[in-house]
Design a protein around this motif. Structure first.
Motif, mmCIF file in Angstrom:
data_model
loop_
_atom_site.group_PDB
_atom_site.id
_atom_site.type_symbol
_atom_site.label_atom_id
_atom_site.label_comp_id
_atom_site.label_asym_id
_atom_site.label_seq_id
_atom_site.Cartn_x
_atom_site.Cartn_y
_atom_site.Cartn_z
ATOM 1 N N PRO A 4 0.814 -1.203 0.000
ATOM 2 C CA PRO A 4 0.000 0.000 0.000
ATOM 3 C C PRO A 4 0.855 1.264 0.000
ATOM 4 C CG PRO A 4 0.070 -0.930 2.192
ATOM 5 C CD PRO A 4 0.772 -1.905 1.275
ATOM 6 N N LEU A 5 0.199 2.327 -0.285
ATOM 7 C CA LEU A 5 0.862 3.621 -0.202
ATOM 8 C C LEU A 5 1.135 3.950 1.262
ATOM 9 C CD1 LEU A 5 -1.356 5.488 -2.786
ATOM 10 C CD2 LEU A 5 1.004 4.776 -3.113
ATOM 11 N N THR A 6 2.205 4.657 1.502
ATOM 12 C CA THR A 6 2.547 5.061 2.861
ATOM 13 C C THR A 6 1.615 6.179 3.313
ATOM 14 O OG1 THR A 6 4.091 6.786 2.175
ATOM 15 C CG2 THR A 6 4.988 4.536 2.416
ATOM 16 N N GLY A 7 1.643 6.446 4.599
ATOM 17 C CA GLY A 7 0.849 7.544 5.130
ATOM 18 C C GLY A 7 1.201 8.871 4.485
ATOM 19 N N ARG A 8 2.469 9.109 4.283
ATOM 20 C CA ARG A 8 2.895 10.366 3.657
ATOM 21 C C ARG A 8 2.427 10.437 2.208
ATOM 22 N NH1 ARG A 8 8.239 13.049 5.129
ATOM 23 N NH2 ARG A 8 6.817 14.043 6.554
ATOM 24 N N GLU A 9 2.511 9.308 1.489
ATOM 25 C CA GLU A 9 2.028 9.293 0.099
ATOM 26 C C GLU A 9 0.531 9.586 0.045
ATOM 27 O OE1 GLU A 9 5.416 6.148 -1.481
ATOM 28 O OE2 GLU A 9 3.454 5.408 -0.853
ATOM 29 N N LEU A 10 -0.219 9.019 0.987
ATOM 30 C CA LEU A 10 -1.656 9.304 1.040
ATOM 31 C C LEU A 10 -1.917 10.767 1.349
ATOM 32 C CD1 LEU A 10 -2.876 6.097 2.869
ATOM 33 C CD2 LEU A 10 -3.290 6.715 0.477
ATOM 34 N N GLU A 11 -1.100 11.363 2.205
ATOM 35 C CA GLU A 11 -1.223 12.790 2.497
ATOM 36 C C GLU A 11 -0.963 13.626 1.251
ATOM 37 O OE1 GLU A 11 1.176 14.025 5.824
ATOM 38 O OE2 GLU A 11 0.521 12.324 7.029
ATOM 39 N N VAL A 12 0.048 13.243 0.488
ATOM 40 C CA VAL A 12 0.362 13.979 -0.745
ATOM 41 C C VAL A 12 -0.808 13.874 -1.716
ATOM 42 C CG1 VAL A 12 1.872 14.051 -2.775
ATOM 43 C CG2 VAL A 12 2.855 13.795 -0.489
ATOM 44 N N LEU A 13 -1.397 12.692 -1.836
ATOM 45 C CA LEU A 13 -2.548 12.544 -2.720
ATOM 46 C C LEU A 13 -3.715 13.403 -2.250
ATOM 47 C CD1 LEU A 13 -2.414 8.739 -3.515
ATOM 48 C CD2 LEU A 13 -1.799 10.655 -5.008
ATOM 49 N N ALA A 14 -3.918 13.489 -0.951
ATOM 50 C CA ALA A 14 -4.973 14.361 -0.425
ATOM 51 C C ALA A 14 -4.672 15.817 -0.763
ATOM 52 C CB ALA A 14 -5.119 14.169 1.085
ATOM 53 N N LEU A 15 -3.407 16.199 -0.681
ATOM 54 C CA LEU A 15 -3.017 17.561 -1.057
ATOM 55 C C LEU A 15 -3.316 17.845 -2.529
ATOM 56 C CD1 LEU A 15 0.422 18.063 0.724
ATOM 57 C CD2 LEU A 15 -1.650 19.415 1.066
ATOM 58 N N THR A 16 -3.064 16.872 -3.377
ATOM 59 C CA THR A 16 -3.337 17.100 -4.802
ATOM 60 C C THR A 16 -4.830 17.263 -5.042
ATOM 61 O OG1 THR A 16 -3.420 14.736 -5.362
ATOM 62 C CG2 THR A 16 -1.269 15.840 -5.563
ATOM 63 N N GLY A 17 -5.642 16.547 -4.277
ATOM 64 C CA GLY A 17 -7.081 16.726 -4.391
ATOM 65 C C GLY A 17 -7.499 18.122 -3.980
ATOM 66 N N ARG A 18 -6.901 18.608 -2.895
ATOM 67 C CA ARG A 18 -7.210 19.973 -2.453
ATOM 68 C C ARG A 18 -6.691 20.993 -3.464
ATOM 69 N NH1 ARG A 18 -5.855 17.715 2.533
ATOM 70 N NH2 ARG A 18 -3.940 18.897 2.809
ATOM 71 N N LEU A 19 -5.528 20.721 -4.041
ATOM 72 C CA LEU A 19 -4.995 21.614 -5.065
ATOM 73 C C LEU A 19 -5.949 21.700 -6.247
ATOM 74 C CD1 LEU A 19 -2.814 23.378 -6.353
ATOM 75 C CD2 LEU A 19 -1.682 21.265 -7.106
ATOM 76 N N ALA A 20 -6.467 20.563 -6.687
ATOM 77 C CA ALA A 20 -7.412 20.558 -7.802
ATOM 78 C C ALA A 20 -8.652 21.392 -7.466
ATOM 79 C CB ALA A 20 -7.808 19.121 -8.149
#
Length: 76
Positions: A4-20
């Motif tokens: 699975p993706l790491t916690g930090r990777e999941l945080e980065v993905l959440a950031l990209t969602g907020r960026l969008a």
């Protein structure tokens, strides 16, 4: 095999969602909105794909590389 993706990777993905979402909020509602959003969001998607590829790199380290790491050279 679960990689699975790491916690930090999941945080980065959440950031990209907020960026969008933020990008969508600053793009006007004129006739070029859809095209301009598509032009921006393709770059967000590229970042998301790169982050998600980390799981594949952990699952298949001999074929794919983690960001920032080299693929080990084959031994003859």
């Amino acid at each position: 095999m679960s990689t699975p993706l790491t916690g930090r990777e999941l945080e980065v993905l959440a950031l990209t969602g907020r960026l969008a979402e933020e990008l969508a909020a600053i793009v006007g509602n004129g006739p070029a909105r859809a095209q301009d959003l598509n032009e921006l969001l393709v770059h967000v998607h590229a970042i998301q794909h790169a982050v998600m590829a980390q799981a594949a790199a952990r699952a298949y380290p001999e074929q794919f590389r983690l960001l920032g790491v080299l693929i080990p050279a084959e031994t003859p």
